[in-house]
Design an enzyme around this catalytic site. Structure first.
Site, PDB file in Angstrom:
ATOM      1  N   ARG A  33     -57.983  38.886  29.360  1.00 24.29           N
ATOM      2  CA  ARG A  33     -58.601  40.144  28.889  1.00 24.29           C
ATOM      3  C   ARG A  33     -57.865  40.650  27.654  1.00 24.29           C
ATOM      4  O   ARG A  33     -56.814  40.116  27.274  1.00 24.29           O
ATOM      5  CB  ARG A  33     -58.648  41.211  29.988  1.00 24.29           C
TER       6      ARG A  33
ATOM      7  N   GLY B 109     -51.113  46.976  15.568  1.00 23.83           N
ATOM      8  CA  GLY B 109     -51.090  48.419  15.795  1.00 23.83           C
ATOM      9  C   GLY B 109     -51.964  48.702  17.002  1.00 23.83           C
ATOM     10  O   GLY B 109     -52.291  47.793  17.772  1.00 23.83           O
TER      11      GLY B 109
ATOM     12  N   THR C 296     -46.798  47.864  29.425  1.00 18.97           N
ATOM     13  CA  THR C 296     -46.057  49.077  29.080  1.00 18.97           C
ATOM     14  C   THR C 296     -45.716  49.795  30.386  1.00 18.97           C
ATOM     15  O   THR C 296     -46.399  49.613  31.408  1.00 18.97           O
ATOM     16  CB  THR C 296     -46.907  50.045  28.222  1.00 18.97           C
TER      17      THR C 296
ATOM     18  N   ALA D  41     -48.937  37.901  26.809  1.00 17.38           N
ATOM     19  CA  ALA D  41     -48.869  38.748  28.003  1.00 17.38           C
ATOM     20  C   ALA D  41     -47.833  39.848  27.794  1.00 17.38           C
ATOM     21  O   ALA D  41     -46.747  39.592  27.275  1.00 17.38           O
ATOM     22  CB  ALA D  41     -48.487  37.909  29.223  1.00 17.38           C
ATOM     23  N   GLY D  42     -48.182  41.043  28.184  1.00 16.73           N
ATOM     24  CA  GLY D  42     -47.230  42.141  28.031  1.00 16.73           C
ATOM     25  C   GLY D  42     -47.684  43.370  28.791  1.00 16.73           C
ATOM     26  O   GLY D  42     -48.861  43.501  29.149  1.00 16.73           O
TER      27      GLY D  42
ATOM     28  N   ILE E 111     -56.491  41.485  24.028  1.00 17.29           N
ATOM     29  CA  ILE E 111     -56.199  40.680  22.839  1.00 17.29           C
ATOM     30  C   ILE E 111     -56.151  39.192  23.203  1.00 17.29           C
ATOM     31  O   ILE E 111     -56.672  38.348  22.468  1.00 17.29           O
ATOM     32  CB  ILE E 111     -54.858  41.145  22.213  1.00 17.29           C
TER      33      ILE E 111
ATOM     34  N   GLY F  36     -41.315  57.724  24.263  1.00 17.64           N
ATOM     35  CA  GLY F  36     -41.749  57.263  25.588  1.00 17.64           C
ATOM     36  C   GLY F  36     -41.721  55.749  25.738  1.00 17.64           C
ATOM     37  O   GLY F  36     -42.097  55.219  26.782  1.00 17.64           O
ATOM     38  N   GLN F  37     -41.292  55.056  24.670  1.00 13.62           N
ATOM     39  CA  GLN F  37     -41.354  53.586  24.749  1.00 13.62           C
ATOM     40  C   GLN F  37     -40.020  52.917  24.390  1.00 13.62           C
ATOM     41  O   GLN F  37     -40.014  51.876  23.729  1.00 13.62           O
ATOM     42  CB  GLN F  37     -42.467  53.055  23.839  1.00 13.62           C
TER      43      GLN F  37
ATOM     44  N   TYR G  45     -40.245  49.430  25.933  1.00 16.23           N
ATOM     45  CA  TYR G  45     -41.234  48.573  25.251  1.00 16.23           C
ATOM     46  C   TYR G  45     -40.774  48.238  23.829  1.00 16.23           C
ATOM     47  O   TYR G  45     -40.847  47.078  23.408  1.00 16.23           O
ATOM     48  CB  TYR G  45     -42.563  49.333  25.231  1.00 16.23           C
TER      49      TYR G  45
HETATM   50  P1  NDP Z   1     -53.948  44.288  28.373  1.00 12.58           P
HETATM   51  O1  NDP Z   1     -53.244  45.295  29.212  1.00 12.58           O
HETATM   52  O2  NDP Z   1     -55.374  44.466  28.045  1.00 12.58           O
HETATM   53  O3  NDP Z   1     -53.751  42.826  29.021  1.00 12.58           O
HETATM   54  C1  NDP Z   1     -52.466  42.424  29.376  1.00 12.58           C
HETATM   55  C2  NDP Z   1     -52.504  40.946  29.686  1.00 12.58           C
HETATM   56  O4  NDP Z   1     -51.194  40.509  30.055  1.00 12.58           O
HETATM   57  C3  NDP Z   1     -53.391  40.607  30.869  1.00 12.58           C
HETATM   58  O5  NDP Z   1     -53.939  39.338  30.666  1.00 12.58           O
HETATM   59  C4  NDP Z   1     -52.407  40.579  32.036  1.00 12.58           C
HETATM   60  O6  NDP Z   1     -52.846  39.790  33.137  1.00 12.58           O
HETATM   61  C5  NDP Z   1     -51.224  39.932  31.344  1.00 12.58           C
HETATM   62  N1  NDP Z   1     -49.982  40.230  32.043  1.00 12.58           N
HETATM   63  C6  NDP Z   1     -49.410  41.443  32.253  1.00 12.58           C
HETATM   64  N2  NDP Z   1     -48.290  41.317  32.960  1.00 12.58           N
HETATM   65  C7  NDP Z   1     -48.145  39.989  33.208  1.00 12.58           C
HETATM   66  C8  NDP Z   1     -47.196  39.229  33.921  1.00 12.58           C
HETATM   67  N3  NDP Z   1     -46.144  39.798  34.539  1.00 12.58           N
HETATM   68  N4  NDP Z   1     -47.370  37.897  34.006  1.00 12.58           N
HETATM   69  C9  NDP Z   1     -48.429  37.307  33.397  1.00 12.58           C
HETATM   70  N5  NDP Z   1     -49.352  37.957  32.711  1.00 12.58           N
HETATM   71  C10 NDP Z   1     -49.210  39.302  32.625  1.00 12.58           C
HETATM   72  O7  NDP Z   1     -53.050  44.180  27.055  1.00 12.58           O
HETATM   73  P2  NDP Z   1     -53.485  44.019  25.521  1.00 12.58           P
HETATM   74  O8  NDP Z   1     -54.500  42.973  25.387  1.00 12.58           O
HETATM   75  O9  NDP Z   1     -53.708  45.354  24.961  1.00 12.58           O
HETATM   76  O10 NDP Z   1     -52.086  43.526  24.919  1.00 12.58           O
HETATM   77  C11 NDP Z   1     -51.802  42.148  24.710  1.00 12.58           C
HETATM   78  C12 NDP Z   1     -50.455  42.059  24.011  1.00 12.58           C
HETATM   79  O11 NDP Z   1     -50.500  42.788  22.782  1.00 12.58           O
HETATM   80  C13 NDP Z   1     -49.315  42.674  24.809  1.00 12.58           C
HETATM   81  O12 NDP Z   1     -48.142  41.906  24.627  1.00 12.58           O
HETATM   82  C14 NDP Z   1     -49.142  44.045  24.192  1.00 12.58           C
HETATM   83  O13 NDP Z   1     -47.845  44.538  24.355  1.00 12.58           O
HETATM   84  C15 NDP Z   1     -49.452  43.739  22.741  1.00 12.58           C
HETATM   85  N6  NDP Z   1     -49.895  44.896  21.978  1.00 12.58           N
HETATM   86  C16 NDP Z   1     -50.995  45.613  22.349  1.00 12.58           C
HETATM   87  C17 NDP Z   1     -51.393  46.701  21.597  1.00 12.58           C
HETATM   88  C18 NDP Z   1     -52.583  47.532  21.960  1.00 12.58           C
HETATM   89  O14 NDP Z   1     -52.751  48.605  21.334  1.00 12.58           O
HETATM   90  N7  NDP Z   1     -53.436  47.132  22.874  1.00 12.58           N
HETATM   91  C19 NDP Z   1     -50.648  47.107  20.392  1.00 12.58           C
HETATM   92  C20 NDP Z   1     -49.524  46.262  20.082  1.00 12.58           C
HETATM   93  C21 NDP Z   1     -49.179  45.198  20.851  1.00 12.58           C
HETATM   94  P3  NDP Z   1     -53.712  40.506  34.338  1.00 12.58           P
HETATM   95  O15 NDP Z   1     -55.076  40.763  33.768  1.00 12.58           O
HETATM   96  O16 NDP Z   1     -53.707  39.519  35.453  1.00 12.58           O
HETATM   97  O17 NDP Z   1     -52.986  41.772  34.652  1.00 12.58           O
END
Ligand code: NDP
Length: 237
Positions: free
Chosen positions: A11, A177, A85, A82-83, A13, A142-143, A146
């Site tokens: 899901r 961003g 907050t 994967a990431g 990005i 707050g981060q 992160y």
């Molecule tokens: P989402 O919260 O939409 O999706 C997070 C994804 O990471 C999911 O696929 C989730 O899997 C997976 N994930 C989370 N924790 C784990 C774990 N412990 N092990 C394996 N997989 C994990 O995040 P975004 O798409 O918004 O963000 C993607 C990346 O971009 C992240 O690293 C985020 O920090 C970074 N980012 C995002 C921004 C934003 O504004 N959205 C801005 C800057 C950076 P599951 O669905 O199973 O939970």
């Protein structure tokens, strides 16, 4: 056909990255953590295999990646996306929240990269992209957890790039961003509108806009780009 592993590929990005790379002809394998139903539907719809493992758990991750390599063959590329907050003022932050964000976003770099890098070095080709954040560079209230994790990732990228540049392996970071995904939809709508006002482009990024830049960094066209961070933030920073 180039094979790529995209963590967090079900899901947001990561999903956009999987879809974009699949369209470009990559053999895309994704991973996710716990959203089994959603991941299964995504996998069927896009014909992209997805494996579940917690990137913050070293043994689980290394074992699962070895299993994936046995099933699909070695990887040419990795996108570690994967990431999580877990926001809160530092003076109120618990150690658990601090540690979980560092473990998932930063320490995971070891276990997602280690099973792939030796083979890339032997085959003299590799493309590694790590998703960091604008908040690693500019800081964000707050981060602290992160921002520390995502800034650490940039240091990791720079050093890994130096170690592997002579093996035709590039290592780069992409720093989005605010991007329109579940991660920001958790934010209060009013606060989000205020954030959008501060962005010179006056809007959030779409996940596909981040995915295109990842695709570029994985491509042959980017073979002389290594150790850098590509900022995609609508002029925010
Ligand atoms: P989402 O919260 O939409 O999706 C997070 C994804 O990471 C999911 O696929 C989730 O899997 C997976 N994930 C989370 N924790 C784990 C774990 N412990 N092990 C394996 N997989 C994990 O995040 P975004 O798409 O918004 O963000 C993607 C990346 O971009 C992240 O690293 C985020 O920090 C970074 N980012 C995002 C921004 C934003 O504004 N959205 C801005 C800057 C950076 P599951 O669905 O199973 O939970």
């Amino acid at each position: 056909m180039r094979r790529v592993l995209v963590t967090g590929g079900n899901r947001g990005i990561g999903a956009a990255i999987c879809i974009t790379l699949k369209k470009l002809g990559y053999d895309v394998i994704g991973s996710y953590n716990a959203q089994h139903d959603q991941a299964s539907a995504f996998s069927k719809e896009h014909d992209i295999p997805l494996y579940s493992f917690d990137v913050g758990n070293p043994n689980d991750t290394e074992n699962k990646i070895q299993e994936i390599i046995k099933n699909h063959g070695p990887f040419d590329s990795l996108v570690h996306n994967a990431g999580i907050t877990s926001d809160g003022f530092f003076h109120k932050m618990t150690f658990d929240r601090w540690e979980k964000v560092l473990r998932t976003n930063l320490l995971s770099c070891f276990q997602v990269t280690h099973p792939l890098i030796q083979d890339m070095r032997e085959r003299n080709f590799g493309r590694l992209v790590y998703i960091t954040s604008v908040n690693a560079l500019k800081g964000q209230i707050g981060q602290t957890n992160y921002s520390a994790a995502k800034a650490g990732l940039i240091g990791f990228v720079k050093s890994l790039a130096l170690e592997n540049a002579n093996k035709n392996i590039t290592v780069n970071a992409v720093a989005p961003g605010y991007t329109n995904t579940d991660m920001v939809s958790l934010m209060d709508k009013e606060a989000l509108a205020k954030v959008a006002e501060t962005i010179p482009a006056k809007r959030l990024a779409q996940p596909e806009e981040i995915a295109e830049s990842v695709a570029f960094l994985l491509s042959e066209k980017a073979s002389y780009i290594t150790g850098t961070t590509l900022h995609i933030n609508g002029g925010m920073f």
